[in-house]
Design a protein around this motif. Structure first.
Motif, PDB file in Angstrom:
ATOM      1  N   PRO A  53      39.760  83.762  59.155  1.00  0.00           N
ATOM      2  CA  PRO A  53      40.383  82.792  59.400  1.00  0.00           C
ATOM      3  C   PRO A  53      41.420  81.928  58.706  1.00  0.00           C
ATOM      4  O   PRO A  53      41.956  81.274  59.218  1.00  0.00           O
ATOM      5  CB  PRO A  53      38.878  82.197  58.334  1.00  0.00           C
ATOM      6  CG  PRO A  53      39.009  82.682  57.469  1.00  0.00           C
ATOM      7  CD  PRO A  53      38.863  84.129  57.965  1.00  0.00           C
ATOM      8  N   ALA A  54      42.642  83.050  57.762  1.00  0.00           N
ATOM      9  CA  ALA A  54      43.525  82.598  57.541  1.00  0.00           C
ATOM     10  C   ALA A  54      45.423  83.971  57.865  1.00  0.00           C
ATOM     11  O   ALA A  54      45.318  83.794  58.404  1.00  0.00           O
ATOM     12  CB  ALA A  54      44.017  82.224  56.455  1.00  0.00           C
ATOM     13  N   LEU A  72      49.956  81.045  74.193  1.00  0.00           N
ATOM     14  CA  LEU A  72      48.441  80.975  73.939  1.00  0.00           C
ATOM     15  C   LEU A  72      48.327  81.484  72.731  1.00  0.00           C
ATOM     16  O   LEU A  72      47.461  80.886  71.831  1.00  0.00           O
ATOM     17  CB  LEU A  72      47.634  81.757  74.764  1.00  0.00           C
ATOM     18  CG  LEU A  72      47.457  81.405  76.195  1.00  0.00           C
ATOM     19  CD1 LEU A  72      47.126  82.652  77.378  1.00  0.00           C
ATOM     20  CD2 LEU A  72      46.684  79.709  76.351  1.00  0.00           C
ATOM     21  N   ASP A  73      49.194  82.304  72.143  1.00  0.00           N
ATOM     22  CA  ASP A  73      48.905  82.288  70.698  1.00  0.00           C
ATOM     23  C   ASP A  73      48.968  82.009  69.398  1.00  0.00           C
ATOM     24  O   ASP A  73      48.246  81.531  68.497  1.00  0.00           O
ATOM     25  CB  ASP A  73      49.736  84.139  70.406  1.00  0.00           C
ATOM     26  CG  ASP A  73      49.518  85.528  71.657  1.00  0.00           C
ATOM     27  OD1 ASP A  73      47.816  84.939  71.588  1.00  0.00           O
ATOM     28  OD2 ASP A  73      49.574  86.286  70.374  1.00  0.00           O
ATOM     29  N   ARG A  74      50.251  80.638  69.880  1.00  0.00           N
ATOM     30  CA  ARG A  74      50.317  79.907  68.688  1.00  0.00           C
ATOM     31  C   ARG A  74      49.832  78.958  69.114  1.00  0.00           C
ATOM     32  O   ARG A  74      49.029  77.681  68.506  1.00  0.00           O
ATOM     33  CB  ARG A  74      51.749  79.173  68.931  1.00  0.00           C
ATOM     34  CG  ARG A  74      52.880  78.445  68.955  1.00  0.00           C
ATOM     35  CD  ARG A  74      54.449  78.064  68.332  1.00  0.00           C
ATOM     36  NE  ARG A  74      54.279  77.760  70.314  1.00  0.00           N
ATOM     37  CZ  ARG A  74      55.179  77.491  70.832  1.00  0.00           C
ATOM     38  NH1 ARG A  74      56.440  77.840  70.685  1.00  0.00           N
ATOM     39  NH2 ARG A  74      55.440  76.493  71.744  1.00  0.00           N
ATOM     40  N   GLY A  79      45.081  75.771  66.286  1.00  0.00           N
ATOM     41  CA  GLY A  79      43.758  75.125  66.817  1.00  0.00           C
ATOM     42  C   GLY A  79      42.898  75.498  65.282  1.00  0.00           C
ATOM     43  O   GLY A  79      41.735  74.693  64.520  1.00  0.00           O
ATOM     44  N   LEU A  80      43.813  77.166  64.898  1.00  0.00           N
ATOM     45  CA  LEU A  80      42.705  77.156  63.814  1.00  0.00           C
ATOM     46  C   LEU A  80      43.237  76.469  62.770  1.00  0.00           C
ATOM     47  O   LEU A  80      42.409  76.144  62.035  1.00  0.00           O
ATOM     48  CB  LEU A  80      43.006  78.998  63.701  1.00  0.00           C
ATOM     49  CG  LEU A  80      42.079  80.171  64.898  1.00  0.00           C
ATOM     50  CD1 LEU A  80      42.814  81.789  64.482  1.00  0.00           C
ATOM     51  CD2 LEU A  80      40.903  80.148  64.337  1.00  0.00           C
ATOM     52  N   ASP A  81      44.345  76.442  61.999  1.00  0.00           N
ATOM     53  CA  ASP A  81      45.456  75.799  61.458  1.00  0.00           C
ATOM     54  C   ASP A  81      44.380  74.528  61.217  1.00  0.00           C
ATOM     55  O   ASP A  81      44.621  73.736  60.089  1.00  0.00           O
ATOM     56  CB  ASP A  81      46.604  76.165  61.324  1.00  0.00           C
ATOM     57  CG  ASP A  81      46.790  77.805  61.178  1.00  0.00           C
ATOM     58  OD1 ASP A  81      46.092  78.402  60.750  1.00  0.00           O
ATOM     59  OD2 ASP A  81      47.951  77.958  61.044  1.00  0.00           O
ATOM     60  N   GLY A  82      44.036  74.006  62.732  1.00  0.00           N
ATOM     61  CA  GLY A  82      43.726  72.526  63.171  1.00  0.00           C
ATOM     62  C   GLY A  82      42.428  72.286  62.853  1.00  0.00           C
ATOM     63  O   GLY A  82      42.147  71.313  62.753  1.00  0.00           O
ATOM     64  N   GLY A  83      41.756  73.154  61.918  1.00  0.00           N
ATOM     65  CA  GLY A  83      40.127  73.437  61.874  1.00  0.00           C
ATOM     66  C   GLY A  83      39.652  72.838  62.913  1.00  0.00           C
ATOM     67  O   GLY A  83      38.411  72.100  62.594  1.00  0.00           O
ATOM     68  N   HIS A  84      39.682  74.067  63.493  1.00  0.00           N
ATOM     69  CA  HIS A  84      38.509  73.639  64.941  1.00  0.00           C
ATOM     70  C   HIS A  84      37.009  74.450  64.144  1.00  0.00           C
ATOM     71  O   HIS A  84      37.380  75.774  63.172  1.00  0.00           O
ATOM     72  CB  HIS A  84      38.926  74.760  65.993  1.00  0.00           C
ATOM     73  CG  HIS A  84      38.175  74.351  67.369  1.00  0.00           C
ATOM     74  ND1 HIS A  84      37.035  74.649  67.413  1.00  0.00           N
ATOM     75  CD2 HIS A  84      38.153  74.204  68.585  1.00  0.00           C
ATOM     76  CE1 HIS A  84      36.227  74.204  68.436  1.00  0.00           C
ATOM     77  NE2 HIS A  84      37.156  74.239  68.997  1.00  0.00           N
ATOM     78  N   ALA A 117      43.232  67.312  68.304  1.00  0.00           N
ATOM     79  CA  ALA A 117      44.022  66.303  68.915  1.00  0.00           C
ATOM     80  C   ALA A 117      45.027  67.359  69.729  1.00  0.00           C
ATOM     81  O   ALA A 117      45.311  67.542  71.410  1.00  0.00           O
ATOM     82  CB  ALA A 117      44.912  66.007  68.233  1.00  0.00           C
ATOM     83  N   THR A 118      44.879  68.727  69.532  1.00  0.00           N
ATOM     84  CA  THR A 118      46.259  69.683  70.186  1.00  0.00           C
ATOM     85  C   THR A 118      45.620  70.185  71.637  1.00  0.00           C
ATOM     86  O   THR A 118      46.351  70.048  72.330  1.00  0.00           O
ATOM     87  CB  THR A 118      46.372  70.278  68.583  1.00  0.00           C
ATOM     88  OG1 THR A 118      46.847  70.379  68.209  1.00  0.00           O
ATOM     89  CG2 THR A 118      46.890  72.245  69.860  1.00  0.00           C
ATOM     90  N   LEU A 119      44.342  70.670  71.399  1.00  0.00           N
ATOM     91  CA  LEU A 119      43.437  70.824  72.212  1.00  0.00           C
ATOM     92  C   LEU A 119      43.416  69.566  73.795  1.00  0.00           C
ATOM     93  O   LEU A 119      43.697  70.032  75.428  1.00  0.00           O
ATOM     94  CB  LEU A 119      41.931  71.368  72.610  1.00  0.00           C
ATOM     95  CG  LEU A 119      42.514  72.873  71.814  1.00  0.00           C
ATOM     96  CD1 LEU A 119      40.516  73.216  71.078  1.00  0.00           C
ATOM     97  CD2 LEU A 119      42.814  73.742  72.621  1.00  0.00           C
TER      98      LEU A 119
END
Length: 263
Positions: A53-54, A72-74, A79-84, A117-119
């Motif tokens: 996860p990290a 895409l990688d960023r 998205g991962l860091d944003g709590g998906h 929000a990001t997506l």
């Protein structure tokens, strides 16, 4: 309403066959992503490989083509860091079931995350359904995720991803084995040309490489996700094309042609 049509099944099998009959299947995933986008009305489909996860995150394939112009990688890392909720769920539980984001979090909770929000701002998608594949190593997870706007995934679409997952797992195992074979014969002279001359198919090459490792038909079937009967059929074809009568002769002939390392 939730049943799949005959055409749905035909397209799934056609896709698996197209990938496994390709002469150079090192990267079949764009083809798969396109089919998932078509079948599920996806605005964006990503195959991501995440090391915990990290940890590091990488997008392996995407659809449609324009998505490749995005960072895409960023975007995945954000998205991962944003709590998906989906990657958090898979990383925490090791669950391998196909799930929609609303299967693991209330829509009201999902809407409050930075990942949402990001997506939504970047691609305009709010609905997601994941199809996990076997991880390459412990602590990693790999998933196809179909992203779209609009309504929730219905019963037919959920049935589709459940049916599709075993096919994708088999394709993944096949591609990994063929990649290992290609790496093992990297120093040999013209292995692909030799395979073409003997008219060996990619599926037969995958079985051949495992026969050379001394694996039984049952073990080969488990590795590639195929039945014992299918393994025996491929083995019979190998013996015929290599003019061999048993495993040892087939392996020795294949080594002499550069189709297997001589180790």
């Amino acid at each position: 309403m939730g049943g799949l049509s005959t055409r749905d099944y035909e397209r799934m099998l056609d896709l698996a066959a197209a990938v496994m009959d390709t002469a150079a299947p090192e990267s079949p995933w764009p083809l798969v992503a396109e089919e998932l986008a078509r079948a599920l009305g996806g605005t964006m489909v990503l195959l991501s490989d995440v090391n915990g996860p990290a940890g590091t995150a990488r997008v392996e394939a995407w659809a449609p083509e324009w998505v490749g112009s995005l960072p895409l990688d960023r975007l995945l890392r954000k998205g991962l860091d944003g709590g998906h909720p989906l990657p958090e769920h898979y990383a925490r539980t090791g669950d391998q079931r196909p799930l929609a984001v609303t299967d693991v979090a209330e829509m009201s909770v999902w809407r409050r995350t930075e990942a949402y929000a990001t997506l939504h701002e970047t691609v305009g998608v709010v609905r997601h359904i994941a199809i996990p594949l076997p991880a390459k190593a412990k602590g990693q997870f790999r998933t196809f995720v179909v992203h779209r706007d609009g309504g929730e995934f219905d019963d037919r679409e959920r049935s589709y991803v459940r049916r599709m997952q075993p096919l994708l797992v088999s394709v993944d195992r096949f591609v990994r084995q063929l990649t290992e074979w290609a790496e093992s014969v990297r120093q040999q002279e013209q292995p692909l040309e030799s395979a073409a001359e003997t008219k060996l198919t990619p599926r037969e090459i995958a079985v051949l490489s495992l026969l050379a490792d001394g694996m039984t038909a049952e073990a080969i079937g488990r590795r590639l996700g195929i039945s014992n009967r299918t393994v025996h059929k491929h083995t019979e074809n190998l013996y015929r094309k290599l003019s061999a009568t048993d495993r040892l002769m087939a392996v020795l002939r294949a080594q002499g042609m550069g189709l297997l390392p001589t180790r």
